[in-house]
Design a protein around this motif. Structure first.
Motif, PDB file in Angstrom:
ATOM      1  N   ARG A 153      18.445 -51.790   1.581  1.00 55.56           N
ATOM      2  CA  ARG A 153      17.885 -53.127   1.815  1.00 55.56           C
ATOM      3  C   ARG A 153      16.564 -53.049   2.566  1.00 55.56           C
ATOM      4  NH1 ARG A 153      21.316 -57.589   1.294  1.00 55.56           N
ATOM      5  NH2 ARG A 153      19.428 -58.745   1.866  1.00 55.56           N
ATOM      6  N   ARG A 154      16.173 -51.810   2.897  1.00 50.41           N
ATOM      7  CA  ARG A 154      14.925 -51.553   3.632  1.00 50.41           C
ATOM      8  C   ARG A 154      14.904 -52.298   4.971  1.00 50.41           C
ATOM      9  NH1 ARG A 154      11.641 -48.697   0.486  1.00 50.41           N
ATOM     10  NH2 ARG A 154      11.905 -48.825  -1.802  1.00 50.41           N
ATOM     11  N   GLY A 155      16.024 -52.244   5.629  1.00 44.06           N
ATOM     12  CA  GLY A 155      16.092 -52.813   6.979  1.00 44.06           C
ATOM     13  C   GLY A 155      15.672 -51.769   7.987  1.00 44.06           C
ATOM     14  N   ASN A 156      14.362 -51.633   8.174  1.00 42.63           N
ATOM     15  CA  ASN A 156      13.837 -50.515   8.966  1.00 42.63           C
ATOM     16  C   ASN A 156      14.379 -50.469  10.390  1.00 42.63           C
ATOM     17  OD1 ASN A 156      12.377 -49.594   6.833  1.00 42.63           O
ATOM     18  ND2 ASN A 156      10.458 -50.602   7.422  1.00 42.63           N
ATOM     19  N   PHE A 157      14.519 -51.636  11.004  1.00 39.06           N
ATOM     20  CA  PHE A 157      15.020 -51.644  12.379  1.00 39.06           C
ATOM     21  C   PHE A 157      16.451 -51.105  12.429  1.00 39.06           C
ATOM     22  CE2 PHE A 157      17.553 -53.599  15.719  1.00 39.06           C
ATOM     23  CZ  PHE A 157      16.809 -53.311  16.855  1.00 39.06           C
ATOM     24  N   ILE A 158      17.319 -51.577  11.547  1.00 36.57           N
ATOM     25  CA  ILE A 158      18.723 -51.154  11.547  1.00 36.57           C
ATOM     26  C   ILE A 158      18.830 -49.677  11.192  1.00 36.57           C
ATOM     27  CG2 ILE A 158      20.977 -51.488  10.454  1.00 36.57           C
ATOM     28  CD1 ILE A 158      20.250 -54.406  10.053  1.00 36.57           C
ATOM     29  N   VAL A 159      18.027 -49.237  10.222  1.00 37.75           N
ATOM     30  CA  VAL A 159      18.037 -47.821   9.852  1.00 37.75           C
ATOM     31  C   VAL A 159      17.665 -46.957  11.050  1.00 37.75           C
ATOM     32  CG1 VAL A 159      16.881 -46.060   8.466  1.00 37.75           C
ATOM     33  CG2 VAL A 159      17.596 -48.211   7.412  1.00 37.75           C
ATOM     34  N   ALA A 160      16.581 -47.305  11.722  1.00 41.01           N
ATOM     35  CA  ALA A 160      16.137 -46.528  12.883  1.00 41.01           C
ATOM     36  C   ALA A 160      17.181 -46.578  13.997  1.00 41.01           C
ATOM     37  CB  ALA A 160      14.798 -47.070  13.383  1.00 41.01           C
ATOM     38  N   PHE A 161      17.781 -47.741  14.192  1.00 40.74           N
ATOM     39  CA  PHE A 161      18.840 -47.881  15.205  1.00 40.74           C
ATOM     40  C   PHE A 161      19.984 -46.915  14.890  1.00 40.74           C
ATOM     41  CE2 PHE A 161      22.875 -49.531  16.657  1.00 40.74           C
ATOM     42  CZ  PHE A 161      22.619 -49.936  17.950  1.00 40.74           C
ATOM     43  N   CYS A 162      20.413 -46.877  13.639  1.00 37.03           N
ATOM     44  CA  CYS A 162      21.517 -45.991  13.250  1.00 37.03           C
ATOM     45  C   CYS A 162      21.137 -44.523  13.445  1.00 37.03           C
ATOM     46  CB  CYS A 162      21.913 -46.248  11.802  1.00 37.03           C
ATOM     47  SG  CYS A 162      22.709 -47.843  11.513  1.00 37.03           S
ATOM     48  N   TYR A 163      19.912 -44.143  13.032  1.00 35.99           N
ATOM     49  CA  TYR A 163      19.471 -42.766  13.215  1.00 35.99           C
ATOM     50  C   TYR A 163      19.577 -42.348  14.690  1.00 35.99           C
ATOM     51  CZ  TYR A 163      17.379 -42.628   8.510  1.00 35.99           C
ATOM     52  OH  TYR A 163      17.163 -42.631   7.154  1.00 35.99           O
ATOM     53  N   ALA A 164      19.010 -43.156  15.563  1.00 34.78           N
ATOM     54  CA  ALA A 164      18.982 -42.797  16.981  1.00 34.78           C
ATOM     55  C   ALA A 164      20.385 -42.817  17.588  1.00 34.78           C
ATOM     56  CB  ALA A 164      18.066 -43.760  17.732  1.00 34.78           C
ATOM     57  N   ALA A 165      21.202 -43.785  17.188  1.00 30.63           N
ATOM     58  CA  ALA A 165      22.568 -43.859  17.716  1.00 30.63           C
ATOM     59  C   ALA A 165      23.379 -42.643  17.282  1.00 30.63           C
ATOM     60  CB  ALA A 165      23.240 -45.147  17.248  1.00 30.63           C
ATOM     61  N   ILE A 166      23.213 -42.234  16.026  1.00 27.95           N
ATOM     62  CA  ILE A 166      23.935 -41.054  15.529  1.00 27.95           C
ATOM     63  C   ILE A 166      23.493 -39.803  16.282  1.00 27.95           C
ATOM     64  CG2 ILE A 166      24.153 -39.513  13.540  1.00 27.95           C
ATOM     65  CD1 ILE A 166      24.074 -42.035  11.762  1.00 27.95           C
ATOM     66  N   GLY A 225      21.826 -39.499  19.230  1.00 33.76           N
ATOM     67  CA  GLY A 225      22.131 -39.545  20.657  1.00 33.76           C
ATOM     68  C   GLY A 225      23.608 -39.345  20.930  1.00 33.76           C
ATOM     69  N   SER A 226      24.459 -39.970  20.132  1.00 37.51           N
ATOM     70  CA  SER A 226      25.902 -39.815  20.316  1.00 37.51           C
ATOM     71  C   SER A 226      26.337 -38.384  20.030  1.00 37.51           C
ATOM     72  CB  SER A 226      26.656 -40.781  19.405  1.00 37.51           C
ATOM     73  OG  SER A 226      26.334 -42.117  19.708  1.00 37.51           O
ATOM     74  N   ALA A 227      25.733 -37.765  18.997  1.00 36.75           N
ATOM     75  CA  ALA A 227      26.080 -36.378  18.666  1.00 36.75           C
ATOM     76  C   ALA A 227      25.750 -35.449  19.824  1.00 36.75           C
ATOM     77  CB  ALA A 227      25.353 -35.947  17.400  1.00 36.75           C
ATOM     78  N   VAL A 228      24.577 -35.606  20.411  1.00 35.47           N
ATOM     79  CA  VAL A 228      24.190 -34.759  21.549  1.00 35.47           C
ATOM     80  C   VAL A 228      25.159 -34.950  22.716  1.00 35.47           C
ATOM     81  CG1 VAL A 228      22.404 -34.391  23.302  1.00 35.47           C
ATOM     82  CG2 VAL A 228      21.759 -34.652  20.898  1.00 35.47           C
ATOM     83  N   TRP A 229      25.492 -36.207  23.008  1.00 30.37           N
ATOM     84  CA  TRP A 229      26.416 -36.494  24.111  1.00 30.37           C
ATOM     85  C   TRP A 229      27.791 -35.888  23.852  1.00 30.37           C
ATOM     86  CZ3 TRP A 229      27.854 -37.261  28.756  1.00 30.37           C
ATOM     87  CH2 TRP A 229      29.076 -37.866  29.067  1.00 30.37           C
ATOM     88  N   LEU A 230      28.323 -36.051  22.657  1.00 34.06           N
ATOM     89  CA  LEU A 230      29.681 -35.600  22.372  1.00 34.06           C
ATOM     90  C   LEU A 230      29.767 -34.081  22.235  1.00 34.06           C
ATOM     91  CD1 LEU A 230      30.734 -38.484  19.971  1.00 34.06           C
ATOM     92  CD2 LEU A 230      31.479 -38.116  22.343  1.00 34.06           C
ATOM     93  N   ALA A 242      21.729 -47.483  22.961  1.00 29.66           N
ATOM     94  CA  ALA A 242      23.147 -47.655  22.640  1.00 29.66           C
ATOM     95  C   ALA A 242      23.927 -46.365  22.899  1.00 29.66           C
ATOM     96  CB  ALA A 242      23.300 -48.093  21.188  1.00 29.66           C
ATOM     97  N   ALA A 243      23.347 -45.221  22.519  1.00 25.26           N
ATOM     98  CA  ALA A 243      24.010 -43.936  22.763  1.00 25.26           C
ATOM     99  C   ALA A 243      24.120 -43.663  24.268  1.00 25.26           C
ATOM    100  CB  ALA A 243      23.242 -42.804  22.076  1.00 25.26           C
TER     101      ALA A 243
END
Length: 375
Positions: free
Chosen positions: A76-89, A91-96, A142-143
């Motif tokens: 859907r080319r939702g750039n904000f949501i895409v970027a949010f998901c990238y960073a959340a994934i 950041g969460s991976a590094v933390w976990l 978020a992460a």
């Protein structure tokens, strides 16, 4: 669809599948929320820890959601949501990964696979450029919030207290042999002689508990500190009888054939029990050292024991058939008490009350025990 889009879709589906699998394991297995050493895999230890949840919600739920939202946002080319998901994934991976490496000292291969997939997806997605910086900042926030909530939020229960002891061999057996004070559980069906069994604290106190543990079980090592703190706080009220259950194929035939267990635990157990037989007053000190990090191997354990018991007496005590009989009786009890979970430690609290696994922290454990024992 471009090759890059197909790759992103493939990685998203892989991330979704792995998170769905982890969620299924956590929800379908009643032992998956109990921290302990049931001889399970690293995934069992990670999924049973407090770090597998966020405010009571299993973390794989968040993974499933984000891997459903991400492909939709990409197409859907939702750039904000895409970027949010990238960073959340990412950041969460590094933390976990940090949690597994530094806080748990256990790695879940499937969790690590999810992190590898996630980081790969992020690298592919960001490398093409045109990613919303505001979305990236929001995802990282978020992460970071996830990490803070897990560190400072309410810790979930990682143990279970049941009112069903299911005693194995009744009042008799090696546990009841001796002329000391008898401690009864399960309406008298299970009895322990407080003078003949290794223990921490005085047997003349109001509350005597029984712990089944393994010297090489990480959760049992933590529990030893919790028990020491409880006894120190309630010295005149609490005693713990200590019954080792080595999760080691060399002396535990009840251990599942495919379970790696804890090789060397039988030797540590025998040496500790030999110290108890030869010099009971020295046992608490040796017990603490054997449960400390780094743990001694059998040669180091013998050297430690020799500092408390003369070599000749130690060798004689190691030949005492009582040691092998006690270990086998402890294993029989472990099997009997494990109808719902094999997790160690197991703590018999009073009559039919038994705690499986490890509470979230020392303060939580002391609070629960004070409530259970009326201290």
């Amino acid at each position: 669809m471009s090759p890059r889009s197909r790759l992103l879709l493939l990685l998203s589906l892989a991330g979704l599948a792995i998170n769905a699998l982890l969620l299924w394991w956590k929800l379908a297995d009643p032992t998956a929320s109990i921290a302990g050493c049931g001889g399970g895999s690293g995934c069992n230890e990670v999924l049973a820890s407090r770090w597998s949840q966020l405010l009571g919600l299993p973390l794989p739920v968040l993974g499933v959601i984000i891997y459903i939202v991400l492909p939709w946002a990409i197409f859907r080319r939702g750039n904000f949501i895409v970027a949010f998901c990238y960073a959340a994934i990412a950041g969460s991976a590094v933390w976990l990964i940090f949690v597994q490496a530094v806080l748990l000292h256990h790695f879940c291969p499937w969790c690590m696979a999810a992190h590898v997939v996630g980081i790969s997806l992020v690298v592919v997605g960001i490398s093409s450029g045109g990613v919303s910086r505001r979305g990236l900042r929001s995802g990282l926030a978020a992460a970071f919030a996830l990490a803070l909530a897990q560190l400072y939020g309410p810790a979930p229960a990682t143990h279970r207290i049941e009112a069903d002891l299911n005693a194995a061999d009744g009042a008799g057996g090696i546990h009841a042999q001796g002329s000391g004070r008898k401690i009864a559980f399960d309406g008298g069906r299970k009895t322990y002689d407080s003078s003949s069994l290794p223990r921490l604290g005085s047997v003349e106190v109001k509350q005597v508990m029984v712990e089944y543990f393994d010297y090489q079980c990480p959760a049992c090592r933590k529990m030893s500190g919790y028990l020491a703190a409880l006894i120190e706080k309630h010295l005149a009220d609490v005693c713990v009888l200590l019954l080792p259950v080595p999760l080691d194929h060399s002396c535990n035939s009840a251990l599942a054939a495919g379970d790696a267990g804890h090789p060397g635990s039988c030797e540590l157990t025998k040496i500790a029990l030999a110290v108890w037989r030869a010099n009971p007053a020295a046992f608490p000190a040796v017990h603490r050292v054997f449960l400390a990090d780094p743990q001694p191997d059998s040669a180091a354990a013998m050297a430690i024991a020799a500092g408390y018991v003369p070599a000749g007496q130690l060798e004689a005590a190691l030949r005492d058939p009582w040691i092998g009989e006690l270990i086998q009786a402890d294993i029989t009890d472990w099997v009997s008490f494990s109808r719902k979970t094999k997790q160690l430690p197991k703590l018999l609290i009073r009559d039919q009350r038994i705690l499986h696994g490890l509470p979230s922290g020392e303060a939580d454990f002391i609070r629960v025990m004070e409530q259970e024992l009326g201290l």
